[in-house]
Design a protein around this motif. Structure first.
Motif, short mmCIF file in Angstrom:
data_model
loop_
_atom_site.label_atom_id
_atom_site.label_comp_id
_atom_site.label_asym_id
_atom_site.label_seq_id
_atom_site.Cartn_x
_atom_site.Cartn_y
_atom_site.Cartn_z
N UNK A 230 0.84 -1.17 0.00
CA UNK A 230 0.00 0.00 0.00
C UNK A 230 0.90 1.24 0.00
N UNK A 231 0.60 2.16 -0.92
CA UNK A 231 1.31 3.42 -0.94
C UNK A 231 0.62 4.37 0.03
N UNK A 232 1.40 5.26 0.64
CA UNK A 232 0.86 6.21 1.60
C UNK A 232 1.13 7.62 1.10
N UNK B 68 7.28 7.48 9.10
CA UNK B 68 7.63 6.09 9.39
C UNK B 68 6.56 5.41 10.24
N UNK B 69 6.08 6.10 11.27
CA UNK B 69 5.06 5.53 12.16
C UNK B 69 3.77 5.26 11.40
N UNK B 70 3.31 6.23 10.58
CA UNK B 70 2.07 6.06 9.82
C UNK B 70 2.21 4.92 8.82
N UNK C 171 2.26 1.51 10.66
CA UNK C 171 0.94 1.14 11.19
C UNK C 171 -0.03 0.77 10.07
N UNK C 172 -0.03 1.53 8.96
CA UNK C 172 -0.93 1.22 7.86
C UNK C 172 -0.58 -0.10 7.18
N UNK C 173 0.68 -0.49 7.24
CA UNK C 173 1.07 -1.76 6.63
C UNK C 173 0.38 -2.94 7.32
#
Length: 176
Positions: free
Chosen positions: A1-3, A18-20, A23-25
């Motif tokens: 997933x791209x953020x 990095x945190x976002x 977590x989204x991964x």
């Protein structure tokens, strides 16, 4: 997933990014493999705290949540928990609708909200109601966090609107 991470009134540091991303991964396990998905994340700073909004449009549904907290890192943790709860809550219904028995989401285009002046139309959106039953329409409405949802009823082939009633429950508007 791209953020796709943006900040308003806040500088997005490497540690926030990095945190976002990390977590989204965690949500990748719920998504169909190979589908190119871009999570749109907006972080805002207000006098009363930090607000994070996450929108993940995919092929079948739109997953969206927002969280406000004094600490941005706590808000990130809370929003991931909220997104996972939404997915788990609706996983059975979504997998029943999807022939591959895998969880997936719906494509939708979202833009930034302009500054709002009183009694002014600030956004116009054209929609193509998708055929579905009432139960699926309620689920879609809950997933995107709106108070109403427009769809085409599979039984009557007419455009209908399901909405949340102020005093609890749901209402249904059907066209003649």
């Amino acid at each position: 997933m791209k953020v796709n991470l943006r900040g308003k009134n806040i500088e997005i540091t490497d540690s926030i990014k990095e945190k976002v991303t990390k977590k989204l991964s965690k949500l990748d396990k719920y998504l169909i493999a190979g589908e190119e998905i871009e999570a749109k994340v907006l972080v805002r700073t207000y006098p009363y705290g930090q607000k994070i909004e996450v929108t993940i449009p995919t092929r079948l549904v739109l997953l969206r949540a927002e969280e406000t907290n004094e600490d941005l890192y706590d808000a990130i943790d809370l929003i991931i928990d909220k997104l996972e709860r939404q997915i788990r809550k609706n996983k059975t219904r979504l997998s029943r609708k999807n022939k591959d028995n895998k969880l997936a989401f719906n494509v939708a285009s979202l833009g930034e909200l302009p500054e709002v002046e009183e009694d002014e139309v600030v956004k116009t959106k054209a929609i193509s109601p998708k055929p579905m039953d009432l139960e699926e329409a309620v689920m879609q409405m809950e997933l995107i966090g709106h108070s109403f949802f427009v769809y085409e009823d599979v039984e009557t082939n007419k455009v209908s609107v399901v909405y949340k009633r102020t005093h609890g429950g749901y209402g249904l508007l059907e066209t003649e």
